[in-house]
Design an enzyme around this catalytic site. Sequence first.
Site, PDB file in Angstrom:
ATOM      1  N   ARG A  69       5.491   6.151  13.898  1.00 41.54           N
ATOM      2  CA  ARG A  69       5.610   6.801  12.585  1.00 41.54           C
ATOM      3  C   ARG A  69       5.065   8.214  12.658  1.00 41.54           C
ATOM      4  NH1 ARG A  69       1.424   4.813   8.494  1.00 41.54           N
ATOM      5  NH2 ARG A  69       0.307   6.595   9.361  1.00 41.54           N
ATOM      6  N   HIS A 105       0.832  -1.202   0.000  1.00 43.57           N
ATOM      7  CA  HIS A 105       0.000   0.000   0.000  1.00 43.57           C
ATOM      8  C   HIS A 105       0.866   1.252   0.000  1.00 43.57           C
ATOM      9  CE1 HIS A 105       0.944  -0.517   4.266  1.00 43.57           C
ATOM     10  NE2 HIS A 105       0.648   0.765   4.451  1.00 43.57           N
TER      11      HIS A 105
END
Length: 312
Positions: free
Chosen positions: A303, A138
């Site tokens: 992240r 993705h």
Amino acid sequence: MTVTSTAPAAVLRTARIPGDGIYEGPRVLRRLPAGWEERPYELFEVVPQARTIGAEIRGVDLARPLTPALRAELDRALLEWKVLFFRAQHLTSGRQRAFARNWGELETNPLLATGAGADVVRFAKGGDATPTFENVWHTDVTFRERPALGAVLQLREVPPSGGDTLWADMAAAYDNLPREVRERVDGARAVHDFIPGFARFYGPERLAPFQEVFPPVEHPVVRVHPATGRRTLFVNASFTTRITGLDRDESDRLLRLLFQQAHVPEYQVRFRWQPGDVAFWDNRATQHYAVNDYGSHRRVAERVAVVGDRPF
């Protein structure tokens, strides 16, 4: 009188393989755009990890503020290698965010668990933790009108084995599409929606409130990278639902073909994590795949992502 005999022409039986898929054979592996001026790096060492994508950067301490010259050289390395790896950085969340801010405003994602701040996504896996974006190729948040420019991921806990991440060079994927496929997708647009990707691990009650926050959006099937001018394949199996203007069967068939291109090994780099390692990738030019092969062991990553531009 001499008589010559002519042997019958060789004839092969009819045989074919399906035309839609990943073909075998040599590929064009072009790391840089045509006309790009390649220059040596002066402020750090670049150690390539694969042919077109992925380089380890040595000699940079990400905990320290970047000078303009260092920021510019790292940006050039990102454009040229698409994902950069920094070993044993052990950044605090604040330092990680500060590094990412050198590339712009940080985005938040209300659909994912957070760490030290709303702009720090925390992936804690193992045991009975909810699985999220693993085992699927993705590109991050293409369901937004402005998908992320890039992301900075740090592994805080690493399983004893497994848990690697792979990235795929989607400019190389585009370059190697058959000519007739490139002609079909150049100029085409596709719909992206958050629901297919998140429905893999959340139920309707969790997702329904966000349907108005994140309505379906259209992006080009092939986007032009705003900094390099490279044409990159910009559809992915988590969020791209259909190609505009095609009937469902034709759209599904073409999307399946395009999704498969990230699976080609020649376009990929694979990174084996150690605690404190950091990866910084260009979300405009890549797809990635987190491998969930570590069973009940812990894998904890954080992240931060940089807000991007509107694809064209």
